[in-house]
Write an enzyme that holds these catalytic residues in place. Structure first.
Site, short mmCIF file in Angstrom:
data_model
loop_
_atom_site.label_atom_id
_atom_site.label_comp_id
_atom_site.label_asym_id
_atom_site.label_seq_id
_atom_site.Cartn_x
_atom_site.Cartn_y
_atom_site.Cartn_z
N ASN A 8 0.84 -1.20 0.00
CA ASN A 8 0.00 0.00 0.00
C ASN A 8 0.87 1.25 0.00
O ASN A 8 0.37 2.36 0.12
CB ASN A 8 -0.93 0.02 1.23
N ASP A 68 9.75 -7.21 2.07
CA ASP A 68 9.93 -6.61 3.38
C ASP A 68 11.38 -6.16 3.41
O ASP A 68 12.27 -6.84 2.89
CB ASP A 68 9.62 -7.58 4.51
N THR A 69 11.59 -5.01 3.98
CA THR A 69 12.91 -4.40 4.01
C THR A 69 13.25 -4.03 5.44
O THR A 69 12.40 -3.56 6.19
CB THR A 69 12.94 -3.14 3.12
N ASP A 151 15.92 6.89 3.82
CA ASP A 151 16.76 7.36 2.70
C ASP A 151 17.59 8.61 3.01
O ASP A 151 18.75 8.69 2.59
CB ASP A 151 15.93 7.58 1.44
N LYS A 171 19.36 5.32 -7.72
CA LYS A 171 19.16 4.53 -6.50
C LYS A 171 18.93 3.07 -6.85
O LYS A 171 19.50 2.16 -6.22
CB LYS A 171 17.97 5.09 -5.71
N HIS A 176 19.34 -1.99 -2.21
CA HIS A 176 18.90 -3.30 -1.77
C HIS A 176 17.66 -3.75 -2.56
O HIS A 176 17.60 -4.87 -3.05
CB HIS A 176 18.59 -3.25 -0.27
N ARG A 177 16.70 -2.85 -2.69
CA ARG A 177 15.46 -3.19 -3.41
C ARG A 177 15.76 -3.38 -4.89
O ARG A 177 15.25 -4.31 -5.53
CB ARG A 177 14.40 -2.11 -3.19
#
Length: 190
Positions: A8, A68-69, A151, A171, A176-177
């Site tokens: 979301n 999930d981070t 960030d 970025k 990571h993402r």
């Protein structure tokens, strides 16, 4: 190919959409008329990612992925980790989390940190896991107005800019993402 991204968070959705090719249509939870929050009750990033993806797959039968981070800070024994989104409390906003981290590291010279993203993908009922990691440090002050979450205080080792000073493309190449999404894209492109 169409995949539902189980989030979301409009910032995450925009970031993911900017990373995938036009061959993959990313649908949001809003696109499938799902507006509820899925509680992250697991104690690991992988557990939470799987929990969210399984929820949507079982309810709609649609191929989907969830992430999930966590931000792990060495001087804080890996905190906030799996609790990164709610580090300053269950109903907190991102700025509260940032403030808490900066306060806890105030006099600490060891500012080593890493972001980890776990993506859980479900296609035709099969589950797959992808991991991305970015090592860096927590800055003393917030810098930049782009991005979201931590960030403005995360400086990757490979950069002189915080994530909040980078556009999505820059970025995405080192984050990571971005790394986890790249593994996801390589997998579904086979």
């Amino acid at each position: 190919m169409e995949l539902v991204f189980v989030t979301n968070n409009p910032n995450k959705l925009n970031e993911i959409q900017s990373l995938v090719s036009n061959d993959v249509a990313i649908k949001s939870l809003k696109d499938i008329n799902f507006h509820d929050e899925i509680d992250e009750t697991e104690l690991t990033l992988e557990g939470n990612a799987l929990l969210k993806a399984r929820h949507i797959y079982s309810k709609f039968g649609l191929d989907c992925f969830a992430d999930d981070t966590g931000l792990e800070i060495k001087a804080l024994n890996g905190a906030p980790g799996v609790f990164s989104a709610r580090y300053a409390g269950a109903e907190c906003i991102a700025q509260n989390n940032v403030n808490k981290v900066l306060h806890e590291l105030k006099d600490n010279k060891n500012r080593e940190a890493r972001f980890i993203t776990i993506i859980a993908l479900i296609i035709n009922g099969e589950e797959f896991i992808f991991k991305g990691e970015c090592v860096g440090e927590i800055t003393i002050n917030q810098t930049g107005s782009k991005g979201f979450g931590y960030d403005p205080i995360f400086l990757p080792n490979s950069s002189k800019l915080t994530f909040a000073e980078m556009d999505n493309d820059a970025k995405g190449k080192i984050s990571h993402r971005g790394k986890a999404v790249d593994k996801l894209i390589q997998f579904i492109s086979k």
